[in-house]
Design a protein around this motif. Structure first.
Motif, PDB file in Angstrom:
ATOM      1  N   SER A   2      -7.468   6.504 -12.555  1.00 56.08           N
ATOM      2  CA  SER A   2      -8.729   7.027 -12.032  1.00 56.08           C
ATOM      3  C   SER A   2      -9.056   8.388 -12.638  1.00 56.08           C
ATOM      4  N   GLU A   3      -8.031   9.223 -12.777  1.00 54.54           N
ATOM      5  CA  GLU A   3      -8.243  10.543 -13.375  1.00 54.54           C
ATOM      6  C   GLU A   3      -8.659  10.422 -14.831  1.00 54.54           C
ATOM      7  N   TYR A  31       0.806  -1.219   0.000  1.00 56.22           N
ATOM      8  CA  TYR A  31       0.000   0.000   0.000  1.00 56.22           C
ATOM      9  C   TYR A  31       0.841   1.271   0.000  1.00 56.22           C
ATOM     10  N   ASP A  32       2.145   1.139   0.223  1.00 56.58           N
ATOM     11  CA  ASP A  32       3.021   2.310   0.178  1.00 56.58           C
ATOM     12  C   ASP A  32       3.965   2.282  -1.029  1.00 56.58           C
ATOM     13  N   ASP A  33       3.614   1.474  -2.056  1.00 53.39           N
ATOM     14  CA  ASP A  33       4.380   1.464  -3.300  1.00 53.39           C
ATOM     15  C   ASP A  33       3.965   2.703  -4.101  1.00 53.39           C
ATOM     16  N   HIS A  34       4.766   3.768  -3.991  1.00 55.06           N
ATOM     17  CA  HIS A  34       4.360   5.065  -4.529  1.00 55.06           C
ATOM     18  C   HIS A  34       4.229   5.058  -6.050  1.00 55.06           C
ATOM     19  N   ASP A  35       5.081   4.320  -6.753  1.00 54.94           N
ATOM     20  CA  ASP A  35       5.006   4.291  -8.215  1.00 54.94           C
ATOM     21  C   ASP A  35       3.684   3.675  -8.676  1.00 54.94           C
ATOM     22  N   PHE A  36       3.314   2.542  -8.059  1.00 55.26           N
ATOM     23  CA  PHE A  36       2.071   1.899  -8.463  1.00 55.26           C
ATOM     24  C   PHE A  36       0.861   2.743  -8.045  1.00 55.26           C
ATOM     25  N   GLN A  37       0.929   3.363  -6.862  1.00 56.74           N
ATOM     26  CA  GLN A  37      -0.176   4.217  -6.404  1.00 56.74           C
ATOM     27  C   GLN A  37      -0.374   5.387  -7.366  1.00 56.74           C
ATOM     28  N   HIS A  38       0.735   5.944  -7.832  1.00 51.62           N
ATOM     29  CA  HIS A  38       0.653   7.061  -8.774  1.00 51.62           C
ATOM     30  C   HIS A  38      -0.023   6.620 -10.068  1.00 51.62           C
ATOM     31  N   MET A  39       0.311   5.421 -10.534  1.00 46.06           N
ATOM     32  CA  MET A  39      -0.303   4.926 -11.763  1.00 46.06           C
ATOM     33  C   MET A  39      -1.807   4.734 -11.575  1.00 46.06           C
ATOM     34  N   ILE A  40      -2.216   4.187 -10.432  1.00 44.32           N
ATOM     35  CA  ILE A  40      -3.634   3.976 -10.164  1.00 44.32           C
ATOM     36  C   ILE A  40      -4.378   5.316 -10.117  1.00 44.32           C
ATOM     37  N   GLU A  41      -3.752   6.322  -9.532  1.00 42.69           N
ATOM     38  CA  GLU A  41      -4.367   7.654  -9.483  1.00 42.69           C
ATOM     39  C   GLU A  41      -4.550   8.224 -10.885  1.00 42.69           C
ATOM     40  N   ILE A  42      -3.562   8.008 -11.749  1.00 41.57           N
ATOM     41  CA  ILE A  42      -3.676   8.490 -13.125  1.00 41.57           C
ATOM     42  C   ILE A  42      -4.790   7.749 -13.853  1.00 41.57           C
ATOM     43  N   GLY A  60      -7.113  22.534 -22.631  1.00 40.50           N
ATOM     44  CA  GLY A  60      -8.204  21.566 -22.692  1.00 40.50           C
ATOM     45  C   GLY A  60      -7.863  20.301 -21.913  1.00 40.50           C
ATOM     46  N   LYS A  61      -8.912  19.669 -21.330  1.00 43.09           N
ATOM     47  CA  LYS A  61      -8.699  18.476 -20.521  1.00 43.09           C
ATOM     48  C   LYS A  61      -8.179  17.295 -21.335  1.00 43.09           C
ATOM     49  N   HIS A  62      -8.419  17.301 -22.647  1.00 40.32           N
ATOM     50  CA  HIS A  62      -7.928  16.194 -23.471  1.00 40.32           C
ATOM     51  C   HIS A  62      -6.399  16.146 -23.472  1.00 40.32           C
ATOM     52  N   GLN A  63      -5.750  17.300 -23.315  1.00 38.43           N
ATOM     53  CA  GLN A  63      -4.288  17.312 -23.264  1.00 38.43           C
ATOM     54  C   GLN A  63      -3.790  16.578 -22.023  1.00 38.43           C
ATOM     55  N   ARG A  64      -4.476  16.783 -20.900  1.00 38.61           N
ATOM     56  CA  ARG A  64      -4.126  16.076 -19.669  1.00 38.61           C
ATOM     57  C   ARG A  64      -4.334  14.576 -19.840  1.00 38.61           C
ATOM     58  N   LEU A  65      -5.400  14.224 -20.541  1.00 40.04           N
ATOM     59  CA  LEU A  65      -5.709  12.822 -20.811  1.00 40.04           C
ATOM     60  C   LEU A  65      -4.575  12.151 -21.582  1.00 40.04           C
ATOM     61  N   PHE A  66      -4.089  12.811 -22.620  1.00 43.00           N
ATOM     62  CA  PHE A  66      -3.021  12.247 -23.443  1.00 43.00           C
ATOM     63  C   PHE A  66      -1.695  12.181 -22.673  1.00 43.00           C
ATOM     64  N   GLY A  97     -17.934  10.690 -14.443  1.00 47.90           N
ATOM     65  CA  GLY A  97     -16.877  10.201 -15.317  1.00 47.90           C
ATOM     66  C   GLY A  97     -17.421   8.991 -16.053  1.00 47.90           C
ATOM     67  N   MET A  98     -16.549   8.173 -16.629  1.00 52.92           N
ATOM     68  CA  MET A  98     -17.020   6.922 -17.218  1.00 52.92           C
ATOM     69  C   MET A  98     -17.594   6.018 -16.135  1.00 52.92           C
ATOM     70  N   THR A  99     -17.121   6.205 -14.902  1.00 47.62           N
ATOM     71  CA  THR A  99     -17.712   5.542 -13.749  1.00 47.62           C
ATOM     72  C   THR A  99     -18.268   6.609 -12.811  1.00 47.62           C
ATOM     73  N   LEU A 100     -19.246   6.207 -12.001  1.00 42.09           N
ATOM     74  CA  LEU A 100     -19.787   7.109 -10.981  1.00 42.09           C
ATOM     75  C   LEU A 100     -19.190   6.696  -9.645  1.00 42.09           C
ATOM     76  N   GLN A 101     -18.381   7.559  -9.068  1.00 43.36           N
ATOM     77  CA  GLN A 101     -17.765   7.260  -7.785  1.00 43.36           C
ATOM     78  C   GLN A 101     -18.258   8.248  -6.739  1.00 43.36           C
ATOM     79  N   PRO A 102     -18.235   7.860  -5.461  1.00 45.35           N
ATOM     80  CA  PRO A 102     -18.669   8.801  -4.430  1.00 45.35           C
ATOM     81  C   PRO A 102     -17.713   9.981  -4.329  1.00 45.35           C
TER      82      PRO A 102
END
Length: 505
Positions: free
Chosen positions: A218-219, A205-216, A244-250, A488-493
């Motif tokens: 989700s975004e 749960y403290d693997d920062h590289d993998f956590q960062h990827m999961i956050e991306i 534009g948000k599409h730039q962040r997506l890419f 988003g594509m998913t509905l999260q709380p």
């Protein structure tokens, strides 16, 4: 005098050049507008729909709660209608009856994916989830199903989920009943179940590289359903705009691709041919076996796309279901008490097993009601028709984009009484036994239904039951969180804090 004449000549030439350029640009703009307006014309016998705005069509109507907007439009135009998404004619399916008619009775016809510029940019229409219906999809789907069957079912997988659940419980214990946001822990725990299938191991749960990827990830799930994403699909040239948000997506997609490339290479080390330890090994075996086949879809690039899609599909959806379940159980303490009473009577302090699920109808009903009410993937993944077809008298041409509004299925008044209410009893009969409901499609239906459905149900049952067996859940004093979802594509709380207090058993 000569210099004056030359200057006048150059000035006149400059004015003419500017005039010609402006005329050319104006002509091109007018032609583009005309082309866009022509694209907006509905095909003959196409489903009706709301009048689109020039050029942008109905895109602006999808900026806020598109699933709710689509359901409201079905009250006007019927269960099948159309929208114009900037020149992309799109059919919307609303309600259980028409979705079943199309996705089940014409399963092959509605099994394709639309060739949207966003999908082409992100995955080149490769991988597993976004690939076109045909050989590539068949090859990748078969491999994924076999891997889920081999690595994701049975007693070994149950043991892995139970072990991860204990890590999850221990992490919650560190808060000692004080408020915390459960998103991080839930996301890590759920993702590790999928990680075992893909990589053969969990991440701390403290693997920062993998956590960062999961956050991306989700975004990007959120950004992929933004108005900017719809605009990009309609007008791909906005890629060259610096905002534009599409730039962040890419940007996120590139970062994730590079990270996945590194970890797939890492986890393929020590591979023994035809003795796969996980999905990556099995994929590389398929690549080697089909190396001489020029038409094969197995490639290093598609491996990266597939791994990324499996991580998203296996993490984002189940994570949000469990987060919604925690939220609703804290909001309804009487339901939480009933759940814990059933858990205690069946388990008597021991860990749950898969066989226990049949003996816990109320727990099963609560999980089903969370899946129904929260609509984690309200619009599914966009589909396309693989051939011309007719539905209820309307003609839908081949390659037409189709959106299945699963939210409308779970709020279909024909099948659900007071659908906006949280009522687990709707999944129980008069004697308290669990009953299935037809209009329940959280994992979609047809050839493109979620291949991880059984694994997700297993995870939800074990995590939910173990969590409620050990903790009482409540909000910090004076706090009642919003039930409005984050779109988003998913509905999260929306982010919330919870207190998990150890039960005295």
């Amino acid at each position: 005098m000569l210099l004056h004449t030359l200057a006048s000549f150059l000035a006149a030439m400059y004015e003419k050049t500017v005039l010609y350029v402006c005329t050319l640009l104006s002509t091109c703009f007018i032609l583009l507008v005309i082309r866009q307006l022509v694209k907006q014309r509905r095909p003959r016998a196409f489903p009706p729909g709301p009048t689109p705005l020039p050029v942008v069509g109905n895109i602006l109507s999808l900026a806020l709660e598109p699933h709710v907007y689509m359901k409201k439009q079905s009250d006007v135009y019927g269960q099948i209608f159309s929208l114009d998404l900037g020149g992309i004619s799109t059919v919307i399916l609303n309600g259980y009856d028409v979705i079943k008619e199309c996705l089940q009775h014409q399963s092959e016809v509605f099994a394709d994916r639309p060739c949207l510029p966003l999908f082409q940019k992100m995955t080149k229409m490769g991988g597993l989830l976004n690939c076109r219906y045909g050989r590539a999809w068949i090859e990748h789907r078969k491999l994924a199903v076999n891997c889920f069957r081999c690595f994701g079912r049975g007693e070994m997988m149950f043991q892995k989920i139970s072990e991860e659940c204990m890590f999850f419980i221990d992490a919650i214990d560190t808060y000692k009943g004080k408020p915390f946001n459960p998103k991080h822990l839930v996301t890590n725990a759920i993702s590790n179940v999928t990680n075992f299938i893909i990589f053969g191991q969990r991440f701390t749960y403290d693997d920062h590289d993998f956590q960062h990827m999961i956050e991306i990830f989700s975004e990007n799930v959120e950004l992929a359903a933004s108005a900017w994403a719809f605009l990009y699909n309609a007008f791909p040239w906005i890629e060259y705009l610096p905002f534009g948000k599409h730039q962040r997506l890419f940007q996120n997609a590139k970062e994730v691709y590079d990270f996945l490339l590194q970890i797939t290479e890492h986890f393929s080390q020590g591979r023994v041919r035809q003795s796969p330890r996980h999905y990556i090994d099995a994929y590389l075996d398929e690549m080697e076996q089909s190396a001489s086949d020029k038409a094969t879809s197995f490639s290093r690039e598609n491996l990266i796309f597939s791994v990324g899609e499996l991580i998203i599909a296996g993490t984002e959806t189940t994570t949000n279901v469990l987060r919604w379940a925690i939220l609703y159980l804290a909001l309804y303490p009487n339901i939480q008490e009933k759940v814990q009473k059933e858990i205690d009577s069946v388990l008597n302090g021991r860990l749950p097993t898969l066989q226990d699920k049949q003996r816990m109808p109320y727990v099963d009903a609560v999980l089903h009601e969370v899946l129904r009410l929260c609509n984690v993937v309200p619009l599914g993944i966009f589909r396309a028709t693989s051939q011309d077809t007719v539905v209820r008298g309307y003609t839908i041409p081949r390659d037409t984009m189709v959106i299945t509004n699963l939210y409308s299925v779970h709020f279909d008044e024909k099948y659900w009484s007071q659908p906006a209410s949280f009522c687990p009893e709707r999944f129980l009969d008069s004697t308290g036994n669990f009953v299935k409901q037809d209009a329940f499609l959280p994992f979609s239906v047809g050839r493109r239904h979620c291949l991880g459905e059984q694994l997700a149900k297993m995870e939800l049952f074990i995590f939910f039951t173990t969590l409620l067996q050990r903790f009482c859940l409540h909000f910090p004093q004076g706090v009642i969180p919003s039930l409005r979802p984050r779109l988003g594509m998913t509905l999260q709380p929306l982010p919330y804090s919870i207190c998990a207090v150890r039960r005295q058993q």
